[in-house]
Scaffold this active site. Structure first.
Site, short mmCIF file in Angstrom:
data_model
loop_
_atom_site.label_atom_id
_atom_site.label_comp_id
_atom_site.label_asym_id
_atom_site.label_seq_id
_atom_site.Cartn_x
_atom_site.Cartn_y
_atom_site.Cartn_z
N HIS A 178 -5.83 1.87 -4.32
CA HIS A 178 -4.93 1.35 -3.30
C HIS A 178 -4.50 -0.07 -3.65
O HIS A 178 -5.09 -0.72 -4.53
CB HIS A 178 -5.59 1.39 -1.92
CG HIS A 178 -6.67 0.37 -1.71
ND1 HIS A 178 -6.86 -0.29 -0.52
CD2 HIS A 178 -7.65 -0.09 -2.55
CE1 HIS A 178 -7.90 -1.12 -0.64
NE2 HIS A 178 -8.40 -1.01 -1.85
N CYS A 201 0.82 -1.23 0.00
CA CYS A 201 0.00 0.00 0.00
C CYS A 201 0.85 1.27 0.00
O CYS A 201 0.65 2.16 -0.83
CB CYS A 201 -0.99 -0.03 1.16
SG CYS A 201 -0.26 0.15 2.81
N HIS A 225 -2.64 1.40 6.80
CA HIS A 225 -2.99 1.28 5.38
C HIS A 225 -3.17 2.67 4.78
O HIS A 225 -3.64 3.59 5.46
CB HIS A 225 -4.28 0.47 5.20
CG HIS A 225 -4.54 0.10 3.77
ND1 HIS A 225 -3.88 -0.92 3.13
CD2 HIS A 225 -5.38 0.63 2.84
CE1 HIS A 225 -4.31 -1.01 1.88
NE2 HIS A 225 -5.21 -0.07 1.68
#
Length: 350
Positions: free
Chosen positions: A325, A265, A313
């Site tokens: 993402h 990520c 994240h």
């Protein structure tokens, strides 16, 4: 008179064996319920499996960000060690040259015999020339003393560099041990997730995959092209980052990867802004402090959006409540709604 019977002696070994048998029997009874069938782990529903797998992926990603941070520190430590070694090597070369010069000077003094200056003057056939030579020798002596002092200083500097390199090496070993721990956590969580997914039938797995694909495709269709997102970006760098992220849709998730063909990520957001000429830190918990914090209502395309309480994240906002993402090993880089995970904050870095 009644006969007295001697109490019967029980062997300790017999009691131990009987106790062990009783425990074993009780365990078997518990396991089978005396009905001849074992109690297997309760069968999880596909929804329960997905929830558990998502949790394992989230834990793996948190460990991945810690791994990325430790790796960044380890890489920086290696570079510092190389710099210190280079400095020490240059100073050692300079020191060797100074030592050679001192050696030559000492050899010349030995050849001259080190006569007393007054005696040399008395024996000299040309006193004026001798006095000129004595003055030169005094100046040479001063230069020699300066050279010795310089050598001593260089020795101290080299020792300091070696000491600093030793400290860096110990720190590097600590970072390497930390990397090993985080890698073990990551692989353990991912293995557990894969094990859970194998419990689903092919049809159940396909249903879950199809649901995720429809969600991603629907979100992407809501923004038919990157043009609508880049047009709303606050500046050219944010627009360039969004364009890069769009170009990477479908790329696989690989923990620790920063592109160009696979990402985790924070690796995706770092690569997107690297393409735009902006240098971002490696980890989510550093990236959130890399720019100006913005509220959810202020979001513009190109902003970084963060999730979970541990800031584990990150995605790249593209407008209309959507982001691009790198989710986890079960899904490639894709478009997803912000509400897919618990929102933790956002920052504008361009």
């Amino acid at each position: 008179m009644a006969a007295h019977r001697k109490p019967r002696q029980r062997s300790a070994g017999g009691n131990t064996a009987r106790t062990a048998w009783t425990i074993a029997l009780a365990g078997a009874a518990t396991a089978t319920g005396f009905d001849g069938t074992g109690h297997a782990e309760p069968q999880l529903t596909p929804a329960q499996v997905k929830a558990k797998v998502d949790k394992l992926y989230q834990e793996a990603e948190a460990a991945t960000e810690k791994y990325n941070g430790a790796k960044e520190q380890a890489d920086a430590g290696r570079q510092r060690i190389r710099n210190l070694q280079d400095q020490a090597a240059r100073k050692t070369e300079k020191l060797n040259s100074a030592r050679e010069a001192l050696g030559s000077m000492a050899a010349a003094q030995y050849r001259d015999g080190g006569l007393d200056p007054a005696l040399q003057l008395a024996l000299s056939e040309d006193p004026d020339r001798y006095l000129d030579g004595a003055e030169f020798a005094e100046r040479a002596g001063n230069r020699q003393a300066s050279s010795v002092a310089s050598v001593r200083k260089q020795l101290r500097e080299i020792e300091q560099l070696r000491g600093a390199a030793h400290v860096e090496l110990n720190s590097l070993k600590s970072r390497q041990a930390e990397l090993k721990r985080h890698r073990k956590t990551i692989t353990g969580r991912l293995d557990s997730a894969r094990d859970l997914l194998t419990r689903l039938t092919a049809e159940e797995q396909a249903r879950l995959d199809d649901r995720a694909t429809r969600s991603s495709t629907g979100a992407r269709d809501a923004l038919s092209s990157p043009g609508s997102a880049t047009a709303q970006a606050p500046n050219a760098r944010a627009a360039a980052a969004v364009s890069y992220a769009y170009a990477k849709l479908g790329s696989p998730y690989v923990w620790g990867a920063t592109g160009p063909n696979a990402f985790d990520c924070s690796g995706l957001t770092q690569a997107a802004y690297r393409e735009a000429g902006v240098s971002l830190p490696r980890t989510t918990y550093a990236q959130i402090d890399a720019g100006r914090r913005v509220s959810r209502s202020e979001l513009r395309p190109g902003d970084l959006v963060f999730f979970y309480s541990g800031i584990s994240h990150v995605g790249l906002y593209i407008g209309n409540g959507q982001m691009i993402h790198a989710p986890n090993p079960s899904a490639p880089v894709r478009v997803a709604p912000l509400d897919e995970m618990p929102f933790a904050g956002a920052t504008r870095v361009a």
